[in-house]
Design a protein around this motif. Sequence first.
Motif, PDB file in Angstrom:
ATOM      1  N   ARG A  11       0.836  -1.205   0.000  1.00  0.00           N
ATOM      2  CA  ARG A  11       0.000   0.000   0.000  1.00  0.00           C
ATOM      3  C   ARG A  11       0.873   1.258   0.000  1.00  0.00           C
ATOM      4  O   ARG A  11       0.602   2.234  -0.718  1.00  0.00           O
ATOM      5  N   MET A  14       2.255   1.941  -3.522  1.00  0.00           N
ATOM      6  CA  MET A  14       1.271   2.575  -4.403  1.00  0.00           C
ATOM      7  C   MET A  14       1.007   4.013  -3.990  1.00  0.00           C
ATOM      8  O   MET A  14       0.845   4.905  -4.840  1.00  0.00           O
ATOM      9  N   VAL A  26      -4.530   3.214 -10.273  1.00  0.00           N
ATOM     10  CA  VAL A  26      -4.747   1.922  -9.619  1.00  0.00           C
ATOM     11  C   VAL A  26      -6.199   1.527  -9.821  1.00  0.00           C
ATOM     12  O   VAL A  26      -7.112   2.306  -9.511  1.00  0.00           O
ATOM     13  N   VAL A  31     -10.958  -2.643  -5.431  1.00  0.00           N
ATOM     14  CA  VAL A  31      -9.774  -1.968  -4.892  1.00  0.00           C
ATOM     15  C   VAL A  31     -10.058  -0.529  -4.462  1.00  0.00           C
ATOM     16  O   VAL A  31      -9.232   0.088  -3.796  1.00  0.00           O
ATOM     17  N   THR A  41      -5.188  -1.861  -0.862  1.00  0.00           N
ATOM     18  CA  THR A  41      -5.399  -0.498  -1.368  1.00  0.00           C
ATOM     19  C   THR A  41      -6.285   0.326  -0.441  1.00  0.00           C
ATOM     20  O   THR A  41      -6.800   1.373  -0.840  1.00  0.00           O
ATOM     21  N   LEU A  44      -6.669   4.437  -0.295  1.00  0.00           N
ATOM     22  CA  LEU A  44      -6.073   5.135  -1.439  1.00  0.00           C
ATOM     23  C   LEU A  44      -7.107   5.902  -2.245  1.00  0.00           C
ATOM     24  O   LEU A  44      -6.826   6.997  -2.757  1.00  0.00           O
ATOM     25  N   VAL A  53      -8.035   5.929  -8.386  1.00  0.00           N
ATOM     26  CA  VAL A  53      -8.167   4.614  -7.753  1.00  0.00           C
ATOM     27  C   VAL A  53      -9.631   4.216  -7.871  1.00  0.00           C
ATOM     28  O   VAL A  53     -10.492   4.821  -7.234  1.00  0.00           O
TER      29      VAL A  53
END
Length: 337
Positions: A11, A14, A26, A31, A41, A44, A53
């Motif tokens: 994590r 990313m 992402v 996610v 994730t 995020l 994301v």
Amino acid sequence: MARMTMIEALRSAMDVKLSDDPGVIVFGEDVGYFGGVFRCTAGLQAKYGEERVFDTPINESAIVGLAIGMAAHGMRPCVEIQFADYVYPAYDQITQEAARLRHRSNQQFTCPMVVRMPTGGGIFGGQTHSQSPEALFTHVAGLKVVIPSTPYDAKGLLIAAIEDPDPVIFLEPKRIYNGPFYGDHAGKSVPWSAHPAGEVPEDHYIVPLGRAAIRREGADLTILAYGTMVYVAERAVEQAGIDAEIIDLRTLLPLDLATIVASVEKTGRCVVLHEATRTSGFGAELIAEVQQACFWHLRAPLLRVTGWDAPYPHAQEWDYFPSVSRVVAALAKVMED
């Protein structure tokens, strides 16, 4: 430095790349809002928004196809396939499109994308949540294949993978997501240590792709392993009382053959260890390479300790795994010769 599990380290990787590169995106199944089935994730989407994301339908070929298009046009998608077992509908996209894009376009296009996938067993997920398909990708020219074993490596390798100009298959052993675990034959999952987290820098760093790590130096024999099996090797060496050198491959493609050869030439013996099934597993390639490069230095036949050539068992998965006792027996056999 901060103490992180592998999940937290991934994590963090990313997070670092989303922060410093607006081209990093992402996406994958669950996610976004949920943060991934393993929570890799988590948070995020709240931090970077739904355009950076986001969730996708349950359509692996669409996930990878979208990533290829984004990568060809200058973005750096980092996509998640929820379990490695789910990747097969996208195998055509990965092997026929992503892997070949640089070459078929005469280098007019590259494909800087990462496909993250939890791999291997250890959660009683059964046949469709526990496979180890790494050998299917190491056969494909144009791909890189990475399998970390520590939180530090997981973050550094993932950042390196996202920054790489070509497609990277990034396989994450779910059995060590929250620290090294082994099991007994009653199916109990037992923590390897009381400290599953590792020291990980909070900012940007890379672990270069294509370089193995020597986890333990030794003179009697060489053990080649990756992912979860690195910890199985370490425990087996402790029990066997053998001065073994343990090499964590980290990257299967490209393979750090130089480190492997130097070790086997020193020890004269080699055992290969992986969780995937034996026939046509990556261990066969390792043995072929070692045999060819180190033949005149070998003092004993090469041995493999692997998963069984059988459909992945649900209730008996701890019997399927290469156990510490099986590895100890292999080490003893090689030392007899």
